[in-house]
Design an enzyme around this catalytic site. Structure first.
Site, PDB file in Angstrom:
ATOM      1  CD  GLU A 202      -0.141  -0.860   3.893  1.00  0.00           C
ATOM      2  OE1 GLU A 202       1.095  -0.949   3.208  1.00  0.00           O
ATOM      3  OE2 GLU A 202      -1.207  -0.653   3.263  1.00  0.00           O
ATOM      4  CD  GLU A 392      -3.101   3.291   3.275  1.00  0.00           C
ATOM      5  OE1 GLU A 392      -2.757   2.817   2.017  1.00  0.00           O
ATOM      6  OE2 GLU A 392      -1.916   3.723   3.823  1.00  0.00           O
TER       7      GLU A 392
HETATM    8  C1  BGP Z   1      -0.501   1.391   0.817  1.00  0.00           C
HETATM    9  C2  BGP Z   1       0.364   2.263   1.440  1.00  0.00           C
HETATM   10  C3  BGP Z   1       0.366   3.680   0.903  1.00  0.00           C
HETATM   11  C4  BGP Z   1       0.135   3.750  -0.510  1.00  0.00           C
HETATM   12  C5  BGP Z   1      -0.866   2.738  -0.828  1.00  0.00           C
HETATM   13  C6  BGP Z   1      -1.136   2.745  -2.313  1.00  0.00           C
HETATM   14  O1  BGP Z   1       0.033  -0.070   0.743  1.00  0.00           O
HETATM   15  O2  BGP Z   1       0.465   2.527   2.776  1.00  0.00           O
HETATM   16  O3  BGP Z   1       1.561   4.447   1.322  1.00  0.00           O
HETATM   17  O4  BGP Z   1       0.931   4.275  -1.338  1.00  0.00           O
HETATM   18  O5  BGP Z   1      -0.637   1.367  -0.379  1.00  0.00           O
HETATM   19  O6  BGP Z   1       0.011   2.054  -3.097  1.00  0.00           O
HETATM   20  P1  BGP Z   1       0.602   2.479  -4.292  1.00  0.00           P
HETATM   21  O7  BGP Z   1       0.994   3.547  -3.807  1.00  0.00           O
HETATM   22  O8  BGP Z   1       1.630   1.504  -4.471  1.00  0.00           O
HETATM   23  O9  BGP Z   1      -0.227   2.478  -5.377  1.00  0.00           O
END
Ligand code: BGP
Length: 495
Positions: A202, A392
């Site tokens: 990201e 993701e």
């Molecule tokens: C993305 C990231 C991940 C992951 C995901 C979910 O932005 O790349 O690392 O964590 O989001 O977010 P969260 O863990 O805050 O629910």
């Protein structure tokens, strides 16, 4: 409608949230190691110490706001706090069991990240840490047993803290050289085992969170622009190394946080605002995947007096060594409006914008959007004409484990059903070349945003609470069997 035979089905994780073993095997501390747990309404903290005076403390780390670490102090691990990355869900000691579970689901790919400070404990070391290299050798060998192709992120929300202390993180161009050494080292070591890499997770988070995205403490516009530029050049160098030193056997992709941006109303002012807001994300794609600095960004730099420390060769590199493919995270969509009366926001992430009345949200305010993948895939393919990879997607939920170990996560199955159908339509009806899909947090791990354990995403439940108590025992959720069936049918059976 089916998915192509060679479609890479799988799941995604990141070392800072999953691996643990933070001070084992010669690993150095990284930026995530100095971040405490938080909660839905309570921000995570970065703890600090002033090496001169010995004074310690913490600052809130709020998405989009500066990190106010006092002058002379630096992020450090301090006694008396709980740091979720230290143990995480302990992939370090459970990788064989976890990869076997992935194999059982029929995974074709597994997205994970290498912990940079496990290979170069300070970031600028002369030689790599052999014990760290060996750990990932074992992980990749295990993947091979089950025919799982690794997809490796080189830097997922962690930078060795040594680089923050000495150079201010990605603000300094010297990091380009350290990253080059790191990339070359792992490309060479894992040649034949790892074909696909991503440079920065990201990368557009530099816009809102330079500490997590680049180990930086300076949050000024000038610093963020320079940090992003240095990461772009480093990414292009990684592509160059992959192509020229490893006979094109390695492919290096970009990783972008992307969600379609909707206007709340048909008022042209809202439409314009949505377009301008999407530039904040697309700028990162334009440079790293498109190979050029877009005019709207150059104008912005000019108006704000931002001057990059750059060289003419940087732009040649960006043009000639743009990313081989574009990967992205997409959990839902964002909605924006100029009509202040409807602005309230919802959830812990301001980038989700205002609440969309057509969509339902989870307990953290993240909207579930059944069409977001098809829309995102079309938008990104139209713009860049390069292969795409969804790395993701998923839904965080406070799952409940029953006495017999089962977890009835029908909400996750519903989410998967609509999201998988959406990408299936993009492939079959719109002709988008999609390489694969890795569902986020396939085995439960710590949340990046809140540091909580209870915001779970996995097909596999891990017995651990928000403060790290629990047996770490793994158990299969209902979604485990659902995903297994989907993969076995090449995405045809979504019932
Ligand atoms: C993305 C990231 C991940 C992951 C995901 C979910 O932005 O790349 O690392 O964590 O989001 O977010 P969260 O863990 O805050 O629910």
């Amino acid at each position: 409608m089916k998915f192509p035979k060679d479609f890479l089905w799988g799941g995604a994780t990141a070392a800072n949230q999953y691996e643990g073993g933070w001070n084992e095997g010669g690993k150095g501390p990284n930026t995530s190691d100095a971040m405490t747990n938080g909660a839905h309404t309570e921000p995570r903290k970065v703890t600090w110490r002033n090496p001169e005076t010995g004074e310690t403390g913490y600052v809130d780390q709020v998405f989009g706001s500066p990190l106010n670490i006092p002058e002379g102090a630096r992020p450090e691990v301090i006694d008396g706090y709980y740091y979720p990355s230290h143990k995480a869900t302990d992939f370090y000691h459970h990788f064989k069991e976890d990869i076997a579970l992935m194999g059982e689901m029929g995974f074709k790919t597994f997205r994970m990240s290498i912990n940079w400070a496990r290979i170069f404990p300070n970031g600028d070391d002369e030689a790599p840490n052999e014990e760290g290299l060996k750990f990932y050798d074992e992980v990749f060998d295990e993947c091979k047993k089950y025919g799982i192709e690794p997809l490796v992120t080189l830097s997922h929300y962690e930078t060795p803290l040594g680089l923050t202390y000495k150079y201010g993180g990605w603000l300094d161009r010297k990091l380009i050289g350290f990253f080059e050494t790191y990339a070359r080292t792992v490309f060479k070591r894992y040649l034949g085992k790892v074909k696909y890499y991503l440079t920065f997770n990201e990368i557009n988070m530099m816009e809102w969170n330079p500490y997590m995205a680049g180990g930086m403490l300076d949050y000024s516009l000038q610093a963020k622009a320079q940090g992003a530029h240095n990461q772009f050049v480093a990414s292009a160098k990684a592509v160059k190394i992959a192509h020229e030193e490893f006979n094109g056997e390695i492919k290096v992709g970009q990783m972008l946080a992307y969600q379609p941006m909707y206007a709340y109303t048909c008022d042209p002012a809202d439409q314009l605002q949505a377009l301008l807001a999407s530039h904040a994300t697309l700028f990162y794609g334009d440079v790293q995947t498109g190979g050029y600095y877009p005019d709207y960004r150059l104008k912005f730099y000019e108006e704000n007096g931002i001057k990059l420390n750059d060289t003419p060769e940087d732009y040649e590199l960006l043009k000639n060594y743009s990313a081989d493919f574009l990967s992205f995270s997409c959990y839902g969509s964002s909605t924006t409006t100029t009509h202040k009366d409807v602005i309230g926001g919802d959830g812990n992430l301001s980038f989700m914008g205002v609440k969309n009345p057509y969509l339902s949200t989870n307990a953290w305010g993240w909207a579930t959007d059944p069409q977001c993948l098809r829309i995102a895939l079309n938008q990104l393919y139209d713009r860049y004409r390069k292969p795409l990879w969804i790395v993701e997607n998923g839904i965080g939920w406070a799952d409940i484990k029953e006495e017999d170990g089962s977890v009835h996560d029908d909400y996750r199955i519903d989410y998967l059903r609509s999201n998988i159908a959406s990408m299936r339509d993009a492939i079959n009806l719109d002709g988008v070349p999609l390489m694969g899909y890795t569902m986020w947090g396939c085995i439960d791990l710590v949340s990046a945003g809140t540091g909580e354990m209870k915001k779970r995403y996995g097909f596999v439940y891990v017995d651990m609470d928000d403060l790290g108590n629990g047996t770490l025992q793994r158990s299969r959720k209902d979604s485990f069997y659902y995903y297994k069936k989907v993969i076995a049918s090449d995405g045809e059976d979504l019932d």
